[in-house]
Structures are given as C-alpha cells and as structure tokens.
Design an enzyme around this catalytic site. Structure first.
Site, PDB file in Angstrom:
ATOM      1  N   ASP A   1       1.059  -2.028  -0.007  1.00 17.64           N
ATOM      2  CA  ASP A   1       0.782  -1.989  -1.141  1.00 17.64           C
ATOM      3  C   ASP A   1       0.775  -2.323  -2.500  1.00 17.64           C
ATOM      4  O   ASP A   1       2.202  -2.855  -2.522  1.00 17.64           O
ATOM      5  CB  ASP A   1       0.574  -0.034  -0.935  1.00 17.64           C
ATOM      6  CG  ASP A   1      -1.007   0.673  -1.302  1.00 17.64           C
ATOM      7  OD1 ASP A   1      -1.722  -0.295  -2.632  1.00 17.64           O
ATOM      8  OD2 ASP A   1      -1.433   1.646  -1.154  1.00 17.64           O
TER       9      ASP A   1
ATOM     10  N   ASP B   1      -5.249  -2.987  -7.302  1.00 15.98           N
ATOM     11  CA  ASP B   1      -7.087  -2.283  -8.129  1.00 15.98           C
ATOM     12  C   ASP B   1      -6.293  -1.236  -9.380  1.00 15.98           C
ATOM     13  O   ASP B   1      -5.328  -0.420  -9.025  1.00 15.98           O
ATOM     14  CB  ASP B   1      -7.258  -1.809  -6.392  1.00 15.98           C
ATOM     15  CG  ASP B   1      -7.066  -1.110  -5.517  1.00 15.98           C
ATOM     16  OD1 ASP B   1      -5.566  -0.894  -5.761  1.00 15.98           O
ATOM     17  OD2 ASP B   1      -7.483   0.006  -5.045  1.00 15.98           O
TER      18      ASP B   1
ATOM     19  N   GLY C   1      -9.321   5.197  -3.574  1.00 17.64           N
ATOM     20  CA  GLY C   1      -9.695   6.456  -3.732  1.00 17.64           C
ATOM     21  C   GLY C   1     -10.552   7.759  -3.310  1.00 17.64           C
ATOM     22  O   GLY C   1     -11.058   8.859  -3.451  1.00 17.64           O
TER      23      GLY C   1
END
Ligand code: GUN
Length: 722
Positions: A113, A148, A221
């Site tokens: 990530d 992101d 999210g």
C-alpha cells in the site's frame, strides 16, 4: 530451513515460478458461480489464486513470520506498507539494496500500500505521488498502490467528488512511473454515492499507462464502514463500483478480512481481501470464526478448532505470556481465515456460494440486514449502478445446477432461481400441437399437487390418464417454489429441493396459483387441481404415442427456456425425433433421422448438444453475434436462439479441430450467453466451427485476454482422415 522459520516449520514448499513476461498482470477466470469467480493473476512471484486474502504484515512487528505463512499456511501473497518501509531509514536502505522479498523474507507475491491509509489515520503524509510509486518499483514490489485520496463516509459530496477526481488525475503518471515490472492497484473511491463509485470505476478502469492499465481495483474508503458494521453500505458500494469496473480486473476490498464477510462479498464479485484482523484480534485476545468473533476470556472449550488450538485448552492459552498467546491466537486466526476462503472457493466450484452467503447471513443482525437489502435489489432492480450489477448478476448465473437445493426462507431470491423463473415466464410457450396431432387451443390446465420428485415415477400414471382423457391439457406440477410445466420435471433445482416430506403436501393457495398462471400466460384457461393416487397403475394400451409426445415437449421446452431456441425451431429440429432410453426410462440420446443430436443431462436436467445437433441448430438459425463494441439496434427477442461466440480467423483451424476457444480470440458473443449453458462457436460468416460450454459471460469475453472462453466439446472442422 531458514533462520527465521520456527523449528516446526519445514521448508517444503518450493519457491513460486515467475510468470511469462507477456502474462504479467493478466487475470484469468477459471470458473464462475454468478458473480463469484475462481481466478488467477499472473505475477513475477507466481500466481495469486483468488478469492484469497493478503495478510497484512507490518515490517516492524511480525506476529507470524511471513516465511511461516508461505510454508505452513500456503499464503500465496501478502500486503505490507511501502510508506512504512520508505519512512524508516534502515528498512528503506535494506529494501533498496536487497529487495522487498528479502527484507520481508517471503518468496511469494508482495503487494504494498502507498500511505493513503496513514493519511486517513494520522493526517497528511509527506511522500510524493510519483515518489512512492518509484520507491515501490525500486524495491521490487509485485503489485504496488498509487497514492489515492481517501474518501471518508462523512465527507460532503463535493469533497468526495474531489477525492475521485484527484485520484483519477494522479493515475496516468503513477502507471507510467511504475514501468513494466511493477503492477499497480487503482483504488476506487466515491464515499457513499453510487454514481461517484460508478464514475470512479469508469475513470480508473479506462486509464492506460505506457505499459498497461491498472491490474487490480481495490475498493477504498470502506474501513470506517466495516468498523461500524455498516455492511449494507459496503455491499451497495461494491455493486455500484462493479457496474463500471472492467471485468478482467480483480476486485480487492481494502481492509476487509473478517471471515464472516467472505461468502457474501465473494458472491458479489470480490476476489481479494486484505486485513490485519488475524493479528489485531489476537492482540485483543479474540478468536476469529466464520460466524463471528469469540473472546478468549469467555470460553471453557474451543467452539471452533484449528490445528494450532488442538494443542491447548483455553485455560492453558490464557496462562501463556502475552507475546506467546498472541502468536497462538494469530496462527489460529490465520488458519480459520484460510479455511473459510477454501470453503468459499469450493462452494463456487459446486455452485453453492450463494447458499453459503445465505447461511452466514444468519450469523449477525447487521449482515442479515445487508443480505436482505441485496435480495431487494435482485428482486426489484432500478436502472442505477446497483441495478445494473444486480441484473447482470442474475442474467449471468447458470439457472440450473446439480445437487440439492435447501428449502429455506430465502430460496426464491437466490440468483439462479430468479433467473430460472424469469426465463420460464419469458420463454415457455403452450405446445403448438397435442399428442393426437390436433392443434387447437388448450382446454384446461391440470395442476398436480401433493406429489414429490421424481415426478416421472410418482405422477406418470396421472399424467397419462389426464392426457388420454383430454389431449389438449397443459400439465403443471406444484413445487414449493412455484408451478412448472411437466416437460421440465427433471430440471434441477426444481427436482432437487431438499426439505422434509411434508413440503410436498402444502398446496399453493388460489391467489398464489393465479399469480403463477399469469406468469406462464395461462390465466385465461380453466384449471383443475389433482393429487395423484400413488397406488394407481398406468394403463399400458396405446400410450407410446403419448410418451413420445411428452419426450418431444421436454426437448423443445428445455431448448426454449434454457437455451433461447424458439419453440417453432425446436419443433422443426425434433420433427423426426427418436430416442434411446436408460433402464429407468430416461432419455439418454435424442436422434433426428438417425443422427444423434442431443444428450439430455441427467444430473441437472439440462441439454447437451452433439456436433450433429449444433450443426442443425446453426442451419436453422444462421447468423453471427455483433462484434464487441457494436451497439444492438434491433428488437429484443424472447427467443434470441442458442447463444453464439464468434472467433477470429487465426483461431479457426485450432478450434475447428476441437481445441478450446481462448480469451482474446473472441470477436463477439451474444449478450444472452450463460456460462455453463451450451453455445455455438462460429466464424465471422456464421459458419459453425465448434460447440461447447462458455466459462465466462459475453461481457467478460470482451475484456479478458487470458484463459479459456469456451470449453469446446467438439470441433466442426475435423479432418476426417486424421
Ligand atoms: N487501506 C484501507 N483503505 C484504503 C484506501 O482507501 N486506500 C488505500 N490506498 N489504502 C487503504
């Protein structure tokens, strides 16, 4: 044995083989059950076999050694955080010098990530958008993640819009910096807004870098939703995003790793999970199970066991020092996670993933609420992104399947049953002629009640005497999931409903019968209800002609309902039909003018074509599907014909010889093609090349470039001299 490996773990699992460079990043679908898929993703460090979970490994705290995960728990891939490695000088130096695989001591696939989650938890991160992708590339990560913008559920629509836009703006550069070796995750943001999730799927799905587009689309999210058990929102987001994400990209639920959520998420199309739950829950003295979480303090015996827990009693584990206890519980948690994923994969293979999701939905009130919400969407789809995915799910689900169908409350809302019932309502027709060759309107509908499958044994005498008495009779059977024509009596699931004997003694009330008759277009015809006497005998004289008529109706109706062939063409195909039967009097071969054209499938009641049958059907309904990308402008037909797949010229010699149709060699496919139901393979002039069983939907064939598109049963261009 490596130094980091505990003494009981022996190095037996060989290192993975790198993929061929031309396959890097390609996703293959091997098997499907509705939206659920068994797949594999090709990478430099082997194949990621999906659905799967990437355990989160913190490079600073290794509750279970990654090497042990590889060896003992057969973990193909894990996820760690490139931002954490980048931030710590010692880790960063070592990763840049020796590569991330050596740093973590893991031979499989390493996913990283990017620091977005840290920005959500701690505020801004100081790394640049391109810098973090370059770092992931330089330390040899297999699948990295672009930076992101995390869209929190409580943000305003404008803020979420901006998170989607900024993420999409950063995408092209991120893909370019990644280069050829580093595959990239393209996260889908969009908060709780269906349209923004769909927009994000479209924008991120379309971006192309110099080498390729994104390899995987994680849904981002969602951690705050899972923390608050807002599973309905989670599934809503998933269905919205799936409406536009290209189907050749695996879907990853970012931060989801509780086994409770696996079956339902997988049934809705999730391929990859990741989570630190196995370690975090262990730290909090909690055990994961497929149906929820258990506190170690509260138990005397293990309600769910594992190879790790068999060695201990709960009391013994409680008395371990905290570090050792954490390891024992983490090992158990990982084991349970892996077993539940194996159970889900097996359920996909057996056509049972929805039933598993349904069972699990009873484990938690929040999950049940979410499950029921999904059923509402399936029953009543709107034209928004959720409706698009729901309809796609129903129409691409094989309506028939072997094995038992549990009669539980939600049975009628299972996607394959919704599909079967809608095909029946749309495509079944009153016979064009009766066994005595008369062609008038039907005089009555006879509903057989109180009889259980196999109806060909339990009700045949009644059927014969009804037809003898009045040839123009439509015979229906009453089942706990509705009325079906007698011609479809051996179609599973109807013929394989599992329940107590008395489920066959509960007749539908008049209103239910009327509703069902409307669906079948029979509400104007008078009906009677009968319960066959189990002791009556068939009167043998003059009944062969009735048997033959019933057999022909069965073939015509199955080809029509399941395969879309119009009843008039079905009648032409079967006009000279003869059969060979088994000892139990079931049709095993169907002939036309002595040529074997069809083998009825005894396991699920479907139809298998032979090459002769495929040739005859192609002659009766010539034509080609549209090329992918061309819009259909004609009239939607109830009977669009047996679905066809049109292949490129280069593949014709191979497929014509009987080789499978590979993804990437398909020019077009009929949208009504159903994975698992027969299809014809044709060239661009409509000439028959082969026939077989499609593995994926037409939409998937338009995108996929790896794996089998149609498992060919027989090629039509075989050289007879070979
Ligand atoms: N981990 C959990 N959620 C997210 C997310 O939305 N984005 C990224 N990059 N990582 C995550």
């Amino acid at each position: 044995m490596t130094d980091s490996c505990p003494s009981h773990v022996v190095n037996t699992r060989p290192n993975p083989k790198p993929c061929r460079p031309q396959d890097r990043g390609k996703f293959e679908i091997l098997q499907k059950d509705g939206m659920a898929r068994i797949g594999r993703l090709h990478t430099n460090h082997g194949m990621l076999n999906t659905p799967m979970l990437l355990p989160v490994v913190n490079p600073n705290i290794r509750t279970i050694e990654p090497r042990e995960m590889w060896e003992k728990y057969r973990v193909d891939g894990l996820i760690t955080n490139s931002y954490v490695i980048w931030k710590h000088d010692d880790l960063s130096k070592s990763a840049l010098e020796n590569g991330v695989h050596e740093l973590i001591d893991f031979p499989g696939i390493i996913v990283t990530d990017s620091g977005t989650f840290q920005s959500y938890v701690y505020g801004d991160v100081e790394v640049g958008v391109e810098e973090i992708v370059k770092f992931q590339r330089d330390i040899g990560v297999d699948i990295g993640t672009m930076l992101d913008v995390f869209g929190r559920p409580e943000m305003s629509r404008e803020e979420i819009e901006s998170a989607v836009e900024i993420t999409a703006e950063r995408a092209p550069n991120s893909l370019d910096v990644a280069g050829d070796e580093l595959l990239l995750n393209g996260p889908i943001q969009g908060g709780l807004h269906d349209d923004l999730r769909a927009l994000a799927g479209e924008l991120m799905g379309q971006v192309n870098g110099t080498n390729r587009g994104f390899t995987i689309h994680p849904i981002g999210g969602i951690v705050p939703l899972m923390e608050n058990q807002k599973y309905k929102d989670l599934f809503r987001i998933l269905l919205s995003a799936k409406s536009t994400i290209p189907p050749d990209r695996p879907i990853h639920l970012f931060g989801c790793g509780h086994p409770l959520l696996f079956p339902m998420s997988i049934a809705l199309g999730v391929d990859i999970f990741d989570s630190a739950a196995y370690a975090l829950f262990a730290r909090g003295n909690r055990l994961l199970t497929p149906t929820g979480t258990i506190r170690l303090d509260e138990i005397t015996e293990w309600p769910y066991n594992s190879s790790e827990l068999f060695k201990w009693t709960p009391e013994e584990v409680r008395s371990l020092d905290s570090k050792e206890r954490e390891k024992v519980l983490a090992r158990h948690n990982l084991e349970v996670t892996q077993s539940e994923l194996a159970r889900c994969r097996e359920a996909i293979r057996n056509g049972k993933i929805w039933q598993l999701a349904e069972e699990r939905s009873h484990s938690s009130a929040h999950l049940r609420e979410a499950f029921l919400w999904v059923l509402d969407q399936l029953e009543d789809s709107d034209d928004g992104p959720v409706g698009v995915s729901s309809l796609r799910m129903i129409s691409s689900t094989n309506p028939i399947r072997k094995g038992g169908e549990n009669l539980l409350d939600d049975i009628e809302d299972r996607p394959h049953i919704l599909h079967l019932k809608s095909l029946l309502a749309l495509r079944w027709r009153i016979p064009g002629s009766w066994w005595d060759n008369s062609t008038g309107d039907p005089k009555r509908v006879v509903i057989i009640e109180g009889s259980s499958p196999p109806w060909r044994e339990n009700s045949l005498h009644a059927v014969i005497s009804i037809l003898k008495e009045t040839p123009e009779s439509i015979i229906l059977i009453s089942t706990p999931i509705g009325l079906i024509p007698y011609s479809l009596e051996d179609v599973s699931p109807w013929s394989h409903i599992d329940g107590s004997d008395d489920i066959w003694d509960c007749p539908l009330d008049e209103e239910e019968i009327f509703d069902e008759l409307i669906e079948l277009g029979l509400s104007e015809i008078p009906f009677i209800r009968i319960t066959p006497d189990p002791h009556s005998q068939i009167e043998e004289s003059g009944i062969d002609v009735i048997f033959d008529w019933i057999d022909r109706c069965s073939i015509v109706d199955k080809l029509s309902v399941l395969n879309g062939l119009s009843p008039s063409l079905g009648c032409r195909l079967t006009s000279e039909m003869t059969t060979r039967k088994s000892k139990t009097k079931r049709m095993v071969n169907v002939y036309s003018n002595g040529l074997h054209i069809i083998s009825p499938r005894l396991k699920d009641g479907g139809i298998s074509l032979t090459l002769n049958g495929a040739k005859m059907i192609n002659q009766l309904s010539p034509g080609t599907p549209l090329n992918f990308g061309e819009d259909f402008t004609g009239q939607e037909l109830d009977h669009p014909g047996v679905a066809k797949v049109m292949i490129v010229d280069d593949a014709i010699p191979f497929v014509g010889e009987g080789r499978n149709v590979m993804q990437g060699y398909v020019l077009g496919a009929d949208p009504h093609l159903i994975p698992g139901q027969p299809c014809l393979v044709v060239d661009s002039n409509g000439r028959l090349v082969a026939h077989g069983i499609p593995i994926t939907s037409a939409r998937e064939m338009a995108f996929l470039t790896k794996g089998i598109a149609v498992r060919v049963r027989d090629g039509a261009l075989k050289n007879k001299n070979n």
